[in-house]
Design an enzyme around this catalytic site. Structure first.
Site, PDB file in Angstrom:
ATOM      1  CE1 TYR A  94      -8.414   3.660   0.367  1.00  0.00           C
ATOM      2  CE2 TYR A  94      -8.301   2.913  -1.905  1.00  0.00           C
ATOM      3  CZ  TYR A  94      -8.912   3.668  -0.932  1.00  0.00           C
ATOM      4  OH  TYR A  94     -10.002   4.424  -1.232  1.00  0.00           O
TER       5      TYR A  94
ATOM      6  CG  ASN B  17      -6.914  -4.477 -12.158  1.00  0.00           C
ATOM      7  OD1 ASN B  17      -6.665  -5.135 -11.164  1.00  0.00           O
ATOM      8  ND2 ASN B  17      -6.794  -3.172 -12.157  1.00  0.00           N
ATOM      9  N   GLY B  18      -5.278  -2.733 -14.799  1.00  0.00           N
ATOM     10  CA  GLY B  18      -3.876  -2.338 -14.877  1.00  0.00           C
ATOM     11  C   GLY B  18      -3.704  -1.107 -15.732  1.00  0.00           C
TER      12      GLY B  18
ATOM     13  CB  CYS C 134     -10.481  -2.271 -13.179  1.00  0.00           C
ATOM     14  SG  CYS C 134     -10.450  -0.685 -14.025  1.00  0.00           S
TER      15      CYS C 134
ATOM     16  N   GLY D  81     -13.960  -0.543  -8.075  1.00  0.00           N
ATOM     17  CA  GLY D  81     -14.392   0.433  -9.067  1.00  0.00           C
ATOM     18  C   GLY D  81     -15.892   0.596  -9.059  1.00  0.00           C
TER      19      GLY D  81
END
Ligand code: SF4
Length: 459
Positions: free
Chosen positions: A243, A103-104, A2, A28
């Site tokens: 990435y 995020n996580g 995210c 996302g």
């Protein structure tokens, strides 16, 4: 994965946060949301889909007056890909209106959820993030202290922005798995997953929020503290540089682009003596590694694929079925470039192997004579528990096959993975920083305790 952003003390908070979110869109594409406060009662807008379709000028300017905002873009697994789990989450509790974007992946989510259920908590979402709001709502006192105390109970990966009235709070877990950075625009602070979002909205990157750090920002003033001891070793996800992160974002003092060029240079060293007509990237993430490879090997760089930019990143679609369709739509080889050529093809990674196999198939159909397939990271042999939706081990091609078996399955002439040592070197821009990475999906050495009960479907 995210992306999150927070802006405070700014009349254009909603516009800036939404522009920042568009910059973070690659993190996302399934849902997006924004919460705004500081002038009127706190409001949250969430929807499935891209940021650009959600926050048009009319929505932003007419419906979102405020001086502080947080935003979120999300991708996750199919079970949780629904509006109910789109963030930010907003609640009304003893502290007033509070919103959070995360995020996580909180690895002890099931255990804490069970404990909260026993205390009478009612859950509206199926996402791990909701437990933080419950922990906050159940504790009295100053919000910053309550947040710090609540974060102490969480395990795993969490980079967070939290909003209450005009107060913006940012926090990062003790390992620093996911990035979180601080920036400034005029008299306003910005918190973001990546530096590029700060720069796109006209701000300046100041520094990373450190693992275990909590920052509380109000009226342009910032207070920092640590809810974990600073001495804990950092474990930032090295796959961010391979990435996920944008090439123009800064990590460890250099752009992600520079790290990717170095990955390509190291790959060229590993494949010294290889003969080929052209070096080609798999767009977009393979681009800079292919450039580094071409420069280091003196082989001609060519862009042999046309990418359809109206199709999302295949890795971040929620089901295998959608992933396959997306991959077919996304890339098409240019026959004139590849026909009759010996090609070094550079991609970032192989996860299941199915997308790579299909891509290599179309390259051969277009007339490629030889394909030397090279990846800018080592074989992925373990699943991620820290916020990246890699499949379970049984679906990871490298966890169940040797390099030679993978080469045969993919039907390529040679198959080369960047060594772990070279990946770490490519991502480390100073000697002091070479022990700051999580590399668990390549090594199986997880920085936190992993058991069969460990939760892995975060955001
Ligand atoms: Fe990143 Fe892999 Fe560690 Fe997950 S396990 S945080 S993808 S390096």
């Amino acid at each position: 994965m995210c992306g999150i952003i927070g802006v405070e003390n700014n009349e254009n908070a909603a516009v800036l946060a939404s522009a920042g979110l568009i910059t973070l869109q690659h993190r996302g594409e399934e849902s997006a949301g924004i919460t705004i406060s500081g002038k009127e009662k706190m409001k949250t807008f969430r929807s499935m889909g891209l940021v650009s379709t959600l926050f048009n000028e009319d929505t932003l300017l007419n419906k979102l007056p405020g001086t502080a905002a947080i935003g979120h873009v999300r991708y996750t697994t199919s079970a949780k890909s629904s509006l109910i789990n789109a963030q930010p989450f907003q609640i009304n509790c003893i502290h007033g209106n509070v919103a959070v974007a995360h995020n996580g992946n909180i690895t002890n989510f099931p255990k804490i959820r069970e404990m909260l259920l026993k205390k009478g908590a009612i859950f509206n979402h199926t996402s791990d993030t909701e437990i933080l709001l419950h922990l906050i709502a159940m504790s009295k006192g100053n919000l910053a202290d309550v947040v710090a105390k609540s974060l102490h109970k969480l395990e795993g990966a969490f980079s967070l922005v939290i909003l209450k009235d005009k107060t913006l709070i940012g926090a990062r877990d003790e390992n620093g798995f996911r990035p979180l950075v601080l920036g400034k625009i005029d008299g306003s602070y910005i918190i973001s997953s990546e530096t590029s979002a700060i720069e796109v909205i006209g701000g300046t990157y100041i520094r990373d929020i450190m693992p275990g750090e909590i920052v509380v920002i109000e009226n342009g003033k910032i207070k920092k503290s640590f809810f974990y001891k600073k001495t804990k070793q950092q474990h930032t996800c090295i796959f961010e540089q391979v990435y996920f992160s944008r090439p123009d974002s800064i990590m460890f003092g250099k752009t992600v682009k520079e790290a990717r060029v170095k990955m390509g240079e190291f790959l060229a060293k590993q494949m010294k003596g290889i003969k080929a007509d052209i070096v080609m990237p798999v767009p977009d993430t393979g681009y800079y590694a292919a450039l580094g490879f071409a420069r280091a090997s003196n082989i001609l760089f060519e862009n042999g694929f046309v990418r359809n930019h109206y199709v999302g990143r295949s890795f971040i679609k929620p089901s295998q079925n959608l992933r396959d369709v997306t991959a077919r739509l996304k890339l098409r080889p240019i026959k004139e470039v590849v026909n009759g050529k010996d090609i070094v093809l550079i991609d970032d990674s192989i996860v299941r192997g199915t997308t790579s196999k299909r891509l290599l198939g179309v390259l051969k159909e277009a007339g490629a004579k030889k394909i030397h397939f090279a990846l800018s990271c080592p074989p992925i042999i373990g699943s991620c528990y820290y916020g990246i939706d890699t499949p379970t081990k049984s679906h990871l091609i490298a966890a169940n096959n040797s390099v030679e078996e993978m080469r045969k399955y993919l039907g390529v002439d040679t198959l080369t993975f960047l060594s772990l040592e070279n990946l770490v070197k490519a991502c480390s821009f100073s000697a002091k920083k070479d022990k700051v990475f999580c590399t668990a999906c390549f090594t199986g050495r997880y920085p936190t305790k992993i058991s069969k009960n460990t939760y892995k479907e975060g955001c």
